[in-house]
Design an enzyme around this catalytic site. Structure first.
Site, short mmCIF file in Angstrom:
data_model
loop_
_atom_site.label_atom_id
_atom_site.label_comp_id
_atom_site.label_asym_id
_atom_site.label_seq_id
_atom_site.Cartn_x
_atom_site.Cartn_y
_atom_site.Cartn_z
N ASN A 1 3.33 3.08 -10.85
CA ASN A 1 2.05 3.14 -11.56
C ASN A 1 0.85 3.33 -10.63
O ASN A 1 -0.17 3.88 -11.05
CB ASN A 1 1.90 1.84 -12.37
CG ASN A 1 0.48 1.61 -12.84
OD1 ASN A 1 0.02 2.26 -13.77
ND2 ASN A 1 -0.23 0.71 -12.18
N ASP B 1 0.88 -1.17 0.00
CA ASP B 1 0.00 0.00 0.00
C ASP B 1 0.91 1.22 0.00
O ASP B 1 1.48 1.57 1.03
CB ASP B 1 -0.91 -0.02 1.24
CG ASP B 1 -1.91 1.14 1.22
OD1 ASP B 1 -1.67 2.11 0.48
OD2 ASP B 1 -2.92 1.06 1.94
N LYS C 1 -0.81 15.07 -10.14
CA LYS C 1 -0.02 14.65 -11.31
C LYS C 1 0.95 15.76 -11.74
O LYS C 1 2.01 15.47 -12.31
CB LYS C 1 -0.95 14.25 -12.46
CG LYS C 1 -1.73 12.95 -12.17
CD LYS C 1 -0.82 11.73 -12.04
CE LYS C 1 -1.58 10.44 -11.81
NZ LYS C 1 -0.72 9.26 -11.64
N TYR D 1 -6.70 15.74 -8.33
CA TYR D 1 -6.00 14.78 -9.20
C TYR D 1 -4.99 15.52 -10.09
O TYR D 1 -3.83 15.10 -10.20
CB TYR D 1 -7.02 14.02 -10.06
CG TYR D 1 -6.37 12.98 -10.95
CD1 TYR D 1 -5.69 11.90 -10.39
CD2 TYR D 1 -6.44 13.08 -12.34
CE1 TYR D 1 -5.07 10.94 -11.21
CE2 TYR D 1 -5.83 12.12 -13.16
CZ TYR D 1 -5.15 11.06 -12.59
OH TYR D 1 -4.55 10.12 -13.39
P1 NAP Z 1 -6.77 1.17 -12.16
O1 NAP Z 1 -7.25 0.19 -13.16
O2 NAP Z 1 -7.71 1.67 -11.13
O3 NAP Z 1 -5.46 0.59 -11.46
C1 NAP Z 1 -4.84 1.28 -10.41
C2 NAP Z 1 -3.83 0.39 -9.74
O4 NAP Z 1 -3.26 1.13 -8.65
C3 NAP Z 1 -4.46 -0.86 -9.17
O5 NAP Z 1 -3.64 -1.97 -9.43
C4 NAP Z 1 -4.52 -0.59 -7.68
O6 NAP Z 1 -4.32 -1.80 -6.95
C5 NAP Z 1 -3.31 0.31 -7.50
N1 NAP Z 1 -3.41 1.10 -6.28
C6 NAP Z 1 -4.39 1.96 -5.91
N2 NAP Z 1 -4.15 2.43 -4.68
C7 NAP Z 1 -3.00 1.85 -4.27
C8 NAP Z 1 -2.24 1.92 -3.08
N3 NAP Z 1 -2.60 2.70 -2.06
N4 NAP Z 1 -1.10 1.17 -2.98
C9 NAP Z 1 -0.72 0.37 -4.00
N5 NAP Z 1 -1.39 0.27 -5.16
C10 NAP Z 1 -2.53 1.00 -5.28
O7 NAP Z 1 -6.23 2.50 -12.87
P2 NAP Z 1 -5.21 2.72 -14.10
O8 NAP Z 1 -5.94 3.52 -15.10
O9 NAP Z 1 -4.58 1.47 -14.51
O10 NAP Z 1 -4.17 3.69 -13.39
C11 NAP Z 1 -2.78 3.44 -13.35
C12 NAP Z 1 -2.04 4.77 -13.33
O11 NAP Z 1 -2.28 5.45 -14.56
C13 NAP Z 1 -2.49 5.72 -12.22
O12 NAP Z 1 -1.35 6.37 -11.69
C14 NAP Z 1 -3.37 6.71 -12.96
O13 NAP Z 1 -3.41 7.97 -12.31
C15 NAP Z 1 -2.67 6.78 -14.29
N6 NAP Z 1 -3.51 7.27 -15.40
C16 NAP Z 1 -4.69 6.64 -15.71
C17 NAP Z 1 -5.47 7.15 -16.75
C18 NAP Z 1 -6.78 6.52 -17.16
O14 NAP Z 1 -7.55 7.15 -17.89
N7 NAP Z 1 -7.07 5.30 -16.77
C19 NAP Z 1 -5.04 8.30 -17.45
C20 NAP Z 1 -3.85 8.89 -17.09
C21 NAP Z 1 -3.09 8.38 -16.07
P3 NAP Z 1 -5.03 -2.18 -5.56
O15 NAP Z 1 -6.38 -1.56 -5.58
O16 NAP Z 1 -5.04 -3.67 -5.60
O17 NAP Z 1 -4.11 -1.63 -4.51
#
Ligand code: NAP
Length: 262
Positions: free
Chosen positions: A96, A69, A166, A162
């Site tokens: 990530n 975490d 970032k 958010y």
């Molecule tokens: P996602 O499907 O919700 O995955 C997020 C991941 O982060 C999950 O594996 C979650 O795992 C983990 N996580 C959340 N809180 C955590 C914590 N406290 N400790 C450890 N792990 C944690 O979202 P995603 O879209 O793949 O996001 C990945 C990254 O890309 C993020 O940094 C996000 O800001 C960035 N991003 C996403 C988008 C988009 O549109 N999806 C766009 C730009 C940037 P657990 O819940 O199992 O801990």
């Protein structure tokens, strides 16, 4: 094309879903299983599912799964203390783990959500970087990949927390890159636009209808698109760094500049 990745040890945070899971998968595919992965997230069962699936397809891959975490900064050391010796020299860190919570405007934002987003996206990422960078500096090599966002470059109403988290990641990353120019350590920021993952479901706290509206009528990026870019960046010649890259779906030009089919 991916020879430089062979035999490396890659730590992916947030590998239990979305971009993190896809990135772990792409590293294994690109190296035909000749890689060591460390997968961290809070949902260990999801990590184990991913690891089992990858091991079936690529029996040579070595994977360590650990509960992590990143928002509990004082406990991150424990995650590293438990790493088996053969995983202790991390070549690539993929920071990530991250999230947005809600879309309330300033004045109405739940203070707990503010703390969670900053603890995860900023303080957790900084803590992970500090720990892993120590070993990279000793070995004078390594890649640190930060999952930024287009929201760190262009803000939108309802995104103050958010977007600023970032933007903080971007500044932290840029300054660190300047500190490391005399080393062989590469600092890489990948900033995606809308990507279809669990991100919206997490943002809207399990409200599936609201989450699905985010992707309605839009050909969003898939997690694999972002993962391929990350793996490409990490597999360049060691004297070339893809320092920053923005990746969006073709119908997006900014957080709010999004073409939706009617
Ligand atoms: P996602 O499907 O919700 O995955 C997020 C991941 O982060 C999950 O594996 C979650 O795992 C983990 N996580 C959340 N809180 C955590 C914590 N406290 N400790 C450890 N792990 C944690 O979202 P995603 O879209 O793949 O996001 C990945 C990254 O890309 C993020 O940094 C996000 O800001 C960035 N991003 C996403 C988008 C988009 O549109 N999806 C766009 C730009 C940037 P657990 O819940 O199992 O801990």
């Amino acid at each position: 094309m991916f020879e430089t990745l062979l035999g490396k040890t890659v730590l992916v945070t947030g590998a239990s879903a979305g971009i993190g899971a896809a990135t772990a998968t792409e590293f294994v595919k690109a190296t035909n299983g000749n890689i060591k992965l460390i997968l961290g997230a809070r949902r260990v069962s999801k990590l184990e599912e991913l690891a089992d699936g990858l091991k079936k397809l690529y029996p040579s891959v070595q994977i360590y799964v650990g509960q992590l975490d990143v928002s509990e900064v004082s406990k991150i050391d424990q995650f590293f203390a438990q790493l088996p010796a053969q995983y202790s020299e991390i070549d690539v860190l993929i920071n990530n783990s991250g999230k947005a919570l809600g879309q309330e405007k300033v004045g109405d934002i739940d203070p707990t959500d503010i703390a969670t987003v900053f603890d995860t996206n900023v303080l957790g990422l900084i803590a992970m970087t500090q720990i892993v960078l120590k070993g990279m500096k000793k070995r004078n090599r390594g890649d640190i990949v930060q999952l930024g966002s287009i929201a760190g470059r262009w803000t939108y109403a309802g995104g103050s927390i958010y977007c600023s988290s970032k933007a903080a990641l971007k500044s932290f990353t840029e300054a660190m890159r300047k500190e490391l120019t005399s080393t062989k350590i590469r600092v890489i920021e990948v900033a995606p636009g809308n990507t279809k993952t669990e991100f919206a479901l997490v943002r809207f706290k399990g409200d599936a209808d609201r989450a699905s509206q985010v992707y309605e009528g839009v050909d969003t990026l898939l997690p694999q698109d972002v993962a391929e870019l990350i793996v490409f960046a990490c597999s360049r010649r060691e004297t070339a760094v893809i320092a920053e890259s923005i990746i969006m779906s073709t119908n997006q030009a900014g957080p709010q500049d999004l073409y939706r089919k009617q």
